[in-house]
Write a protein that holds these residues in place. Structure first.
Motif, short mmCIF file in Angstrom:
data_model
loop_
_atom_site.label_atom_id
_atom_site.label_comp_id
_atom_site.label_asym_id
_atom_site.label_seq_id
_atom_site.Cartn_x
_atom_site.Cartn_y
_atom_site.Cartn_z
N UNK A 101 3.99 -2.34 4.80
CA UNK A 101 5.02 -2.92 5.65
C UNK A 101 4.59 -4.28 6.18
N UNK A 102 3.34 -4.38 6.61
CA UNK A 102 2.87 -5.65 7.18
C UNK A 102 2.83 -6.75 6.13
N UNK A 103 2.44 -6.39 4.92
CA UNK A 103 2.41 -7.40 3.85
C UNK A 103 3.81 -7.94 3.59
N UNK A 104 4.80 -7.01 3.55
CA UNK A 104 6.18 -7.44 3.30
C UNK A 104 6.67 -8.29 4.47
N UNK A 105 6.30 -7.86 5.68
CA UNK A 105 6.68 -8.59 6.88
C UNK A 105 6.13 -10.01 6.88
N UNK A 106 4.89 -10.14 6.42
CA UNK A 106 4.27 -11.46 6.40
C UNK A 106 5.04 -12.37 5.45
N UNK A 107 5.51 -11.79 4.34
CA UNK A 107 6.33 -12.54 3.40
C UNK A 107 7.63 -12.98 4.05
N UNK A 108 8.25 -12.05 4.78
CA UNK A 108 9.53 -12.34 5.43
C UNK A 108 9.38 -13.47 6.44
N UNK A 109 8.20 -13.52 7.07
CA UNK A 109 7.98 -14.53 8.09
C UNK A 109 7.74 -15.91 7.48
N UNK A 110 7.61 -15.94 6.16
CA UNK A 110 7.16 -17.16 5.52
C UNK A 110 8.09 -17.57 4.37
N UNK A 111 9.40 -17.40 4.60
CA UNK A 111 10.34 -17.56 3.49
C UNK A 111 10.63 -19.01 3.13
N UNK A 112 10.06 -19.94 3.87
CA UNK A 112 10.31 -21.33 3.50
C UNK A 112 9.63 -21.64 2.17
N UNK A 113 8.63 -20.80 1.82
CA UNK A 113 7.99 -20.98 0.52
C UNK A 113 8.23 -19.75 -0.34
N UNK A 114 8.32 -19.92 -1.65
CA UNK A 114 8.48 -18.76 -2.52
C UNK A 114 7.31 -17.79 -2.35
N UNK A 115 7.62 -16.50 -2.30
CA UNK A 115 6.60 -15.48 -2.08
C UNK A 115 6.41 -14.66 -3.35
N UNK A 116 5.17 -14.23 -3.64
CA UNK A 116 5.00 -13.40 -4.84
C UNK A 116 5.71 -12.06 -4.65
N UNK A 117 6.32 -11.53 -5.71
CA UNK A 117 6.96 -10.21 -5.62
C UNK A 117 5.92 -9.13 -5.33
N UNK A 118 6.35 -8.06 -4.65
CA UNK A 118 5.47 -6.93 -4.39
C UNK A 118 5.81 -5.79 -5.34
N UNK A 119 4.78 -5.11 -5.83
CA UNK A 119 5.00 -3.86 -6.54
C UNK A 119 4.51 -2.74 -5.63
N UNK A 120 5.44 -1.94 -5.12
CA UNK A 120 5.07 -0.82 -4.25
C UNK A 120 4.85 0.39 -5.14
N UNK A 121 3.57 0.68 -5.42
CA UNK A 121 3.21 1.78 -6.31
C UNK A 121 2.85 2.97 -5.44
N UNK A 122 3.77 3.92 -5.32
CA UNK A 122 3.53 5.08 -4.46
C UNK A 122 3.91 6.35 -5.17
N UNK A 123 3.02 7.36 -5.14
CA UNK A 123 3.31 8.62 -5.82
C UNK A 123 4.62 9.19 -5.27
N UNK A 124 5.24 10.11 -6.01
CA UNK A 124 6.51 10.68 -5.56
C UNK A 124 6.30 11.34 -4.21
N UNK A 125 7.18 11.02 -3.26
CA UNK A 125 7.07 11.62 -1.93
C UNK A 125 6.08 10.91 -1.03
N UNK A 126 5.64 9.71 -1.40
CA UNK A 126 4.63 9.02 -0.59
C UNK A 126 5.25 8.21 0.54
N UNK A 127 6.57 8.21 0.62
CA UNK A 127 7.21 7.50 1.73
C UNK A 127 7.55 6.05 1.41
N UNK A 128 7.88 5.79 0.13
CA UNK A 128 8.30 4.44 -0.23
C UNK A 128 9.60 4.09 0.49
#
Ligand code: ADP
Ligand code: ZN
Length: 739
Positions: free
Chosen positions: A206-233
Motif C-alpha cells: 500500500x505504501x509503495x502505491x501511495x508513494x507513486x500516487x503522491x508523485x504523479x507529476x512524473x511517470x511511475x513504474x507499473x506495480x505487479x502485485x503478486x499475492x497468493x490466492x486469499x492474500x488480501x490483494x
C-alpha cells in the motif's frame, strides 16, 4: 484550420472540413457535417493546417454536437498507438472509445420536471389555501413534508399542472428541470464495509502505491502485485483506491469479466457505498440509455470509480490517478475481434501517458508481466501468505492411470479418494467445488467398430453430446444435430461416448451421493438470465453442497465454507498445440485450488490427472509461482517464445481451401523479400483448427525480439497486396489464440 472527420456509420469514411472562425473545434469533438445533400455526424480525429493551395472550396463543419471534445487528447493518443501497433484501423478504435450508445443522439440524457416548496412559507398564506384552494394546499403540505421539499411533478397527481402553476405564481413553489440518471444498480442492496488493518506485507504494498500516487507529476513504474490466492490483494486495491480519491483523483478498475467476478465488484461497491453515485459499473448488458448515462457521468467526473471489463480501459475518466487490473494474467483482456488489442498492455500505456499509477494483480502473473519485473520495468510487490492467517490448502495429486486400472479400464471420473473426501464433507455439512474444464455430457461419440467420430459438418472438431436436450453440439460454431442410434458409417450400433463433461459428472454424483444437493455452473446451465447470480447466492447460504463447474467458477469466488476442491481432469488443457498450454494449466489449477479453505476451516484440494509429473501440476501443487516461472521461462528463452519475443499470427481463411492456402503462400513470399533483420518468419501451415464455420484456415507465425518492426512489416505487405474477395486475412499481433 481543417478538421479531419471520421463519419459515423459502418463505412469508415474520413473527410476534411474547413472550420468556421467562430466554432471552437478541437480533436475529439463531435460535429455535424454536410455529406452530399444531407447532414451527418462524426468525430474529429485531428485538426490540421489547410493545404497550401486547393482547387476545391472545402465544405465547412456545420456545428458542434457537444460543446467540448468527447475524447481526451490522451485517449486519442492511445487510439493512434493501438491502430499503429495492432494494425487496427483508427476508425475501429475510435468506435470502441466512443461506444455506439454515446454516438447516438437519441440516447441523450433524460430529464424530468420537479417541484420544490419554498423555505419557510408564510403560515398565513398556507392557511388561506385551506379553504380557497384545497388542492394547492394538499400539494404544498406534501412537498413540505418531503425530504428536500422536492418531488417530481408526475408524483403530484394527474392534471396538477394548473395547480402547480398557481402555487408557483404565488411564489410558494419553484418548478425546475432535473436530469435523471438511468441507474442500472438501483435495485441492488449493498452492505457497507470498512477498511481492515493491513498486515505488514499489505502495508508495504500500500505504501509503495501511495508513494507513486503522491508523485504523479512524473511517470511511475507499473506495480505487479503478486499475492497468493486469499492474500488480501483486494484489500490493497480498495485502500489504494481510497488514497487516490483522497487526492481528488479518479480510479479505473479492470476485471476479467463482470459476470464472473460478482464478488470483486460487490466489494468495491460495499467499500465505496457512501459514495453511491460515484461508482460506475460498465456491464456488457447495460441498455443503450444506461450506457449513455454512465459514460457521461464518467466523463464529467461524477463517477469517480469505474469498474469494467476489457473495453473499460477506454473509460473517459478525467484526472485519472490509479488503474487496477485484477487477475492480470487472464486471457479475456485480449480482444479477439476488431479492433484487436490487449487491454492490460493498453492500460500500462495509458498510465504512462496520463501519467497515473497502475497496479497489475495476480496469484499467477502472466510470464510477460513477470519478465517485466525481472528486467526492472515493473516493480514487484509480494503478499506471500493468506491474509486471514490460515494456511494454503493441502493439494493432493491422484494418478488417474492407476485409478483406471482399479476400475477395470473404465474411464474413471471420481477417484476413490475424491469420493471419500466428498462424503466426509457432506457428513460435516461443509461444501465442495468440483471443477472440470469441459461442458456437455460426454466429449464425443465414437464407433468402437470402425472408429468413426461424429464431427461438425462445418468445423474440424468432434461434436459434444448434451444430455438435457439430447443433442450433439459443436462448441465452435454452435451447429446442432440429433444423436445417431448406430454408426452413420458402418451401421454398427456400438457407437459410444468418449470422455466426459459436466453433465456426466452430475449424473455420476447422483448415483454415488444421492443425498447431496448440487448445482452445475457452465455456459449451458447459465443461459438463463441471473442463473449464475441465483446459484452463487444459494451456494453462499449453504443450500447447495457441491458446485460443479467449468472455468466459469475459477475466478475470484470466495466462499468460507468450501473446504474441498476437486479438479477432475487437470491435464485437459495440456495437450493443445499452444506454447502457453502449460502456463494456462498452472494458472487454472492454482486459481481453482485457491477457492478452498478461505474461511476458518482448513482446505483440501484433490487434483486428478493422467500426467502427474508435469511441471504445471507439480508446481501448482506447491503454490510455487517462482519455481514454475523459472523452469517455464528457461524453455521460452531457449525457443525464443514470448516473453522473450513478440509473436504475431497471420491467418487466411476461405471456403475455398486452395485459395486460402495460395493467398497465404503469396503473402509469405512477399514477407520474405526484404525481411527486416531479427524477424523469424514461419512456414505456411494449416491452423490447428483447420476448418471452422465452413472455412478452411491456414496460418503463418512470425516472431521478433522487437515488436514494432514486425508489426510494421506485416502491415506494409498487407497494404500492398490485393487479396481475393473470398479470402479473409487477419493479422493478430501478440496473439493469444493459436487455434
Ligand atoms: P485475494 O484478493 O488476494 O484473493 P482477498 O482480498 O479476497 O484476497 O482476501 C482474502 C480474505 O482475507 C478476505 O476474506 C479478506 O476480507 C481477508 N483479509 C484481507 N486483508 C485482511 C487483513 N488485513 N486482515 C484480516 N483479514 C483480511
Ligand atoms: Zn461447428
Amino acid at each position: 484550420m481543417i478538421a479531419r472527420v471520421l463519419i459515423d456509420g459502418p463505412s469508415e469514411l474520413v473527410f476534411d472540413y474547413a472550420i468556421p472562425p467562430d466554432l471552437p473545434v478541437e480533436a475529439g469533438c463531435r460535429v455535424r457535417i454536410p455529406i452530399r445533400q444531407k447532414t451527418s455526424s462524426g468525430t474529429v480525429l485531428s485538426v490540421i493546417p489547410p493545404p497550401e493551395q486547393s482547387q476545391f472550396a472545402m465544405r465547412e463543419v456545420q456545428s458542434l454536437i457537444e460543446p467540448e471534445p468527447l475524447i481526451t487528447p490522451i485517449l486519442l493518443k492511445v487510439a493512434r498507438w493501438i491502430s499503429d501497433y495492432y494494425g487496427s484501423s483508427i476508425e475501429s478504435v475510435i468506435r470502441s472509445i466512443l461506444p455506439e450508445a454515446v454516438r447516438t443522439e437519441d440516447n441523450s440524457a433524460k430529464t424530468r420536471r420537479i417541484a420544490t416548496a419554498c423555505e419557510n412559507p408564510d403560515p398565513a398564506e398556507i392557511e388561506k389555501l385551506v379553504k380557497r384552494a384545497p388542492r394547492q394546499h394538499a400539494i404544498l403540505t406534501l412537498l413540505l413534508a418531503t425530504e428536500n421539499r422536492t418531488l417530481p411533478t408526475t408524483d403530484l397527481g394527474e392534471g396538477s399542472a394548473a395547480t402547480l402553476k398557481s402555487l408557483a405564481t404565488k411564489g410558494l413553489i419553484k418548478i425546475s428541470t432535473e436530469e435523471i440518471r438511468r441507474n442500472p444498480e438501483a435495485a441492488e442492496e449493498i452492505i457497507p464495509s470498512t477498511p481492515l488493518t493491513l498486515n505488514n506485507q499489505q502495508q508495504e504494498a500500500f505504501e509503495a502505491i501511495n508513494a507513486s500516487l503522491a508523485n504523479l507529476s512524473e511517470p511511475q513504474p507499473p506495480f505487479l502485485l503478486l499475492g497468493v490466492t486469499g492474500s488480501g490483494k483486494t484489500e490493497v486495491y480498495l485502500q489504494s483506491a481510497q488514497a487516490a480519491l483522497d487526492l481528488d483523483k479518479t480510479v479505473l478498475v479492470l476485471v476479467p469479466e463482470i459476470a464472473l467476478t460478482p464478488q470483486t465488484v460487490r466489494r468495491f461497491k460495499a467499500r465505496f457505498s457512501h459514495l453511491t453515485d460515484q461508482v460506475a459499473v460498465l456491464h456488457s448488458n447495460l441498455s443503450q440509455g444506461e450506457r449513455f448515462d454512465e459514460w457521461h457521468r464518467i466523463r464529467k467526473g461524477t463517477a469517480r470509480i469505474v469498474i469494467g471489463a476489457r473495453s473499460a480501459v477506454f473509460a473517459p475518466l478525467p484526472d485519472l490517478g490509479l488503474i487496477i487490473i485484477d487477475e492480470e494474467h487472464e486471457s479475456t483482456y485480449k480482444q479477439e475481434n476488431i479492433p484487436r488489442y490487449q487491454a492490460r498492455d493498453v492500460a500500462v500505456l495509458r498510465a504512462a501517458f496520463e501519467p497515473c499509477a497502475i497496479v497489475l494483480g495476480s496469484a499467477t502473473p502472466s510470464l510477460e508481466s513477470w519478465q517485466n519485473t525481472l528486467s526492472g520495468k515493473y516493480k514487484v510487490l509480494r503478499l506471500d501468505k493468506r491474509a486471514d492467517a490460515h494456511s494454503m490448502p493441502l493439494v493432493r495429486v491422484i494418478d488417474m492411470r492407476l485409478e483406471k486400472q482399479k476400475q477395470k479400464g473404465q474411464v474413471a471420473i471420481l477417484s476413490d479418494r475424491l469420493r471419500t473426501a466428498l462424503e466426509q464433507r457432506l457428513e460435516k455439512g461443509e461444501q465442495s467445488i468440483l471443477f472440470l474444464n469441459r461442458r456437455g455430457f460426454a466429449r464425443s461419440l465414437q464407433c468402437h467398430s470402425c472408429g468413426y467420430v461424429c464431427e461438425c459438418p462445418h468445423c474440424a472438431v468432434a461434436l459434444t453430446y448434451h444430455r438435457t436436450d439430447e443433442r450433439l453440439v459443436c462448441h465452435v460454431c454452435g451447429h446442432q444435430s440429433i444423436v445417431p442410434r448406430k454408426c452413420p458409417e458402418c451401421k454398427n450400433p456400438g457407437i459410444a461416448f468418449q470422455g466426459y463433461g459436466t453433465q456426466k459428472v452430475e449424473e455420476v454424483l447422483q448415483k454415488v451421493l444421492p443425498e447431496a444437493r448440487f448445482a452445475r455452473i457452465d455456459a449451458d446451465a447459465m443461459r438463463r438470465k441471473n442463473a449464475l447470480k441465483d446459484i452463487l447466492k444459494k451456494f453462499k447460504s449453504n443450500k447447495i453442497d457441491i458446485l460443479i463447474g467449468t472455468q466459469m467458477i475459477a475466478k475470484g469466488l470466495h466462499f468460507p465454507n468450501v473446504t474441498l476442491v476437486g479438479i477432475l481432469n487437470a491435464d485437459l488443457g495440456l495437450h493443445i498445440p499452444d506454447f502457453r498450454a502449460g502456463e494456462r494449466t498452472f494458472q487454472l489449477i492454482t486459481q481453482v485450488a485457491g477457492r478452498a479453505g478461505r474461511g476458518e476451516l482448513e482446505g483440501e484440494v484433490i487434483v486428478q490427472t493422467y500426467t502427474p509429473h508435469s511441471p504445471s501440476i507439480q508446481f501448482a501443487r506447491k503454490h510455487d509461482f517462482d519455481g514454475y516461472a523459472e523452469q517455464e521461462m528457461e524453455m521460452r528463452r531457449q525457443f525464443s517464445f514470448p516473453p522473450f519475443a513478440h509473436c504475431g499470427v497471420l491467418t487466411a481463411r476461405s471456403t475455398h481451401e486452395r485459395r486460402a492456402e495460395f493467398t497465404l503462400q503469396t503473402l509469405h513470399l512477399r514477407l520474405k523479400e526484404n525481411l527486416p533483420p531479427g524477424i523469424t518468419l514461419g512456414e505456411v501451415l494449416p491452423s490447428p483448427l483447420i476448418r471452422s464455420h465452413d472455412q478452411f484456415r491456414f496460418q503463418i507465425t512470425l516472431r521478433s525480439h522487437k515488436a514494432r518492426p514486425l508489426s510494421k512489416h506485416v502491415q506494409a505487405i498487407l497494404q500492398k497486396t490485393s487479396l481475393p474477395e473470398d479470402v479473409i486475412v487477419v493479422f493478430d499481433m501478440d496473439a493469444y489464440n493459436f487455434s
